[in-house]
Motif scaffolding. Structure first.
Motif, PDB file in Angstrom:
ATOM      1  N   SER A   1      -4.171  -4.466   5.579  1.00 34.02           N
ATOM      2  CA  SER A   1      -4.382  -5.403   6.678  1.00 34.02           C
ATOM      3  C   SER A   1      -3.112  -6.216   6.896  1.00 34.02           C
ATOM      4  O   SER A   1      -2.212  -6.235   6.056  1.00 34.02           O
ATOM      5  N   GLN A  19      -2.689  -8.586   4.126  1.00 34.05           N
ATOM      6  CA  GLN A  19      -2.138  -8.005   2.903  1.00 34.05           C
ATOM      7  C   GLN A  19      -0.618  -7.863   3.009  1.00 34.05           C
ATOM      8  O   GLN A  19       0.108  -8.105   2.044  1.00 34.05           O
ATOM      9  N   ASP A  57      -2.968   5.492   0.940  1.00 35.29           N
ATOM     10  CA  ASP A  57      -4.320   5.711   0.421  1.00 35.29           C
ATOM     11  C   ASP A  57      -5.301   4.796   1.144  1.00 35.29           C
ATOM     12  O   ASP A  57      -6.462   5.129   1.327  1.00 35.29           O
ATOM     13  N   ARG A  58      -4.819   3.642   1.513  1.00 31.24           N
ATOM     14  CA  ARG A  58      -5.607   2.691   2.300  1.00 31.24           C
ATOM     15  C   ARG A  58      -4.664   2.005   3.279  1.00 31.24           C
ATOM     16  O   ARG A  58      -3.490   1.798   2.990  1.00 31.24           O
ATOM     17  N   THR A  59      -5.168   1.663   4.439  1.00 35.88           N
ATOM     18  CA  THR A  59      -4.353   0.972   5.430  1.00 35.88           C
ATOM     19  C   THR A  59      -4.377  -0.521   5.145  1.00 35.88           C
ATOM     20  O   THR A  59      -5.442  -1.145   5.169  1.00 35.88           O
ATOM     21  N   GLY A 105       0.771  -1.236   0.000  1.00 34.04           N
ATOM     22  CA  GLY A 105       0.000   0.000   0.000  1.00 34.04           C
ATOM     23  C   GLY A 105       0.800   1.281   0.000  1.00 34.04           C
ATOM     24  O   GLY A 105       0.223   2.357  -0.159  1.00 34.04           O
TER      25      GLY A 105
END
Length: 540
Positions: free
Chosen positions: A247, A250, A243-245, A87
């Motif tokens: 997991s 991931q 932009d997104r955290t 990410g």
């Protein structure tokens, strides 16, 4: 050692096959001994004194085997997957550095195993020796069935994609064209490996230098970009902006993608018996190669991010080519050629080492005994090489690259963890066994903690991918009990396999390798100090 897999069980059968092939190729003289009498001097030079695998891998070749197997296609494919799952640029770089550190921990453990159990075959040989036949066979089964053919197929497809990229600059190369070129490359390198061990190792040496030069070009251009002030994406506030955290699952998948790029760090252990002075050169090669590859990989990714935005990298199917097009101008054609040469060397390295896995498996009685034979003059495992080549060509026709990488990475990590857990068990089981190298317990424990964490989150986030990998491995259980454990098979099965083996010997001009009497009489690495007894003889 008897060969239990579907036939060729007795020493009488082996001797009869030796004699039949000897009569076919050299008249009345035995090809396992020195020629006598009327044999000319030229033929005396052509026929080896002893038909066996030759120790022709020195320290330089040992380093190039490790580096050449690690640096194949991974660094040109995996940056996309690592960035996608992590990410952010900063977290992706952290994953690459930690991936190298984990590979270093694993390689230290394998160095101990490699000099304690000095047999070719790597993970398979160690697990078989420590945990027994079934566990070893399951690793062998998954490796021969999917792990190494898939890795070879991925590298071969990367090779053909980069070669064809300049021919099809505005579109994806045709499906059939990439497959045909990949198969041609595999067939050529299989022929090379069948012809000469020395030729194969020389190719490995040359192409490893070439791939380091290719990555060196990327790094040099990237450093010029950074010195010119183009490092905004690498500043901490930008690099770690999300932009997104992601997991934890991931991030685990990001590590699996990076592990594909580092896979191959244990491959020198597959050819231990062909290494000159393995107790000295095997650990030295590991200590030189793993830090060098980690350093090169990290700088290569920094170079990518200095010149490409995350969006550009994620949208590119050929990261190095896109990098070259942006910065090298009319010389951008150098990049696909360099990458193609890199992957060509990677294919050669994987063929060389994975064929020795088949050879070791057959020698232990877990695969047909024809695969444990070598050419009477070239001393190369031709049947094992042909099996590896055929399995890879079959894999070429199925699957999508990134999904295949996930399957392979999961099985790879599973086999690594089982092997290193075996190191701890073997220390407890045989505490007095002579170990030329003995790493601190903290090294395998740290590796296994990371391994368990990574596999657990991988199972949680990608249960289908991991489940498929486990199913593939477990399909070997009935095969083991039918093919290996069941010794009293119908006579017709033994007769058929014996006949097939005889035909294979005549076609490939192969025989069982001879054992050096000196190696039998003096096995210093395997002596258990508590009993004064050879571990090998106890398990034969």
């Amino acid at each position: 050692m008897t060969f239990l897999f579907f036939g060729n069980k007795t020493r009488y059968q082996q001797i009869r096959q030796h004699k039949s092939l000897a009569a076919m190729t050299s008249g009345s003289s035995s090809m396992c001994s020195r020629p006598h009498g009327s044999v000319t001097e030229d033929k005396r030079k052509q026929i080896p004194d002893r038909v066996t695998l030759k120790k022709e891998i020195g320290l330089l070749s040992a380093c190039t085997i490790i580096i050449g197997n690690i640096i194949g296609s991974g660094i040109f494919i995996s940056p996309k997957g690592v960035l996608e799952h992590s990410g952010s640029v900063g977290l992706a770089l952290v994953v690459w550095v930690l991936g190298g550190c984990i590979a270093a921990l694993g390689s230290l453990c394998y160095a101990e195993l490699g000099v304690t159990i000095p047999k070719s075959g790597g993970d398979y040989s160690y697990v078989t020796e420590i945990f027994g036949g079934l566990m070893g066979f399951l690793l062998l089964w998954s490796a021969v069935l999917i792990m190494y053919p898939t890795t070879l197929a991925v590298i071969a497809l990367t090779f053909s994609s980069y070669v064809l990229q300049p021919v099809f600059p505005n579109c994806v190369p045709p499906y059939m064209a990439t497959r045909m070129l990949s198969a041609t490359c595999l067939l050529l390198l299989t022929w090379v490996n069948c012809s000469s061990v020395r030729m194969a190792t020389r190719i490995q040496d040359v192409f490893t230098v070439g791939k380091l030069m290719a990555l060196g070009l990327i790094i040099m251009v990237g450093m010029v970009q950074i010195f010119n002030g183009n490092y905004e994406a690498l500043t901490p506030q930008v690099a770690f902006s999300l932009d997104r955290t992601p997991s934890v699952g991931q991030i685990a998948l990001a590590f699996l993608q990076a592990s594909f790029a580092f896979s191959g760090w244990n491959f020198l252990n597959y050819v231990t018996e062909e290494v000159v002075e393995p107790r000295r050169n095997l650990p030295r090669a590991i200590y030189i190669s793993i830090p060098l590859v980690t350093f090169v990989y990290t700088l290569t990714n920094i170079a990518y991010f200095s010149s490409m935005s995350p969006e550009e990298l994620l949208s590119s199917n050929a990261v190095a080519v896109t990098f070259g097009e942006k910065l090298l101008g009319m010389f951008s054609v150098i990049m696909p050629i360099s990458v193609a040469l890199s992957t060509f060397g990677g294919i050669n390295g994987y063929l060389f080492t994975s064929s020795r896995l088949c050879f070791s498996g057959a020698r232990e009685g877990h695969l047909p005994s024809l695969l444990a034979m070598i050419h009477y003059k070239n001393c190369t495992p031709i049947p094992a090489l042909l099996v590896c080549c055929t399995a890879t060509i079959v894999i070429l026709c199925i699957g999508e690259t990134h999904n295949l990488i996930n399957y392979v990475s999961f099985i790879n990590y599973l086999s690594y963890g089982v092997t290193i857990a075996g190191l701890l068990y073997y220390r407890w089981k045989k505490p007095n066994l002579y170990r030329p190298i003995k790493v601190t317990l903290l090294v395998p424990v740290c590796y296994l903690m990371f391994w368990a964490l990574l596999l657990g989150f991988s199972l949680y986030s990608e249960p289908v991918v991991c489940g498929v990998g486990l199913v593939i491995m477990l399909t070997g259980v009935p095969v083991y009990f039918l093919g290996v454990h069941w010794k009293e098979k119908p006579k017709c099965i033994y007769s058929f396999i014996e006949r097939a083996t005889y035909v294979g010997q005549r076609l490939c001009f192969v025989v069982f390798p001879q054992i050096d009497p000196i190696e039998i009489a003096n096995p210093p690495e395997w002596t258990d100090r508590s009993s004064g007894r050879s571990s090998f003889s106890a398990n034969s």
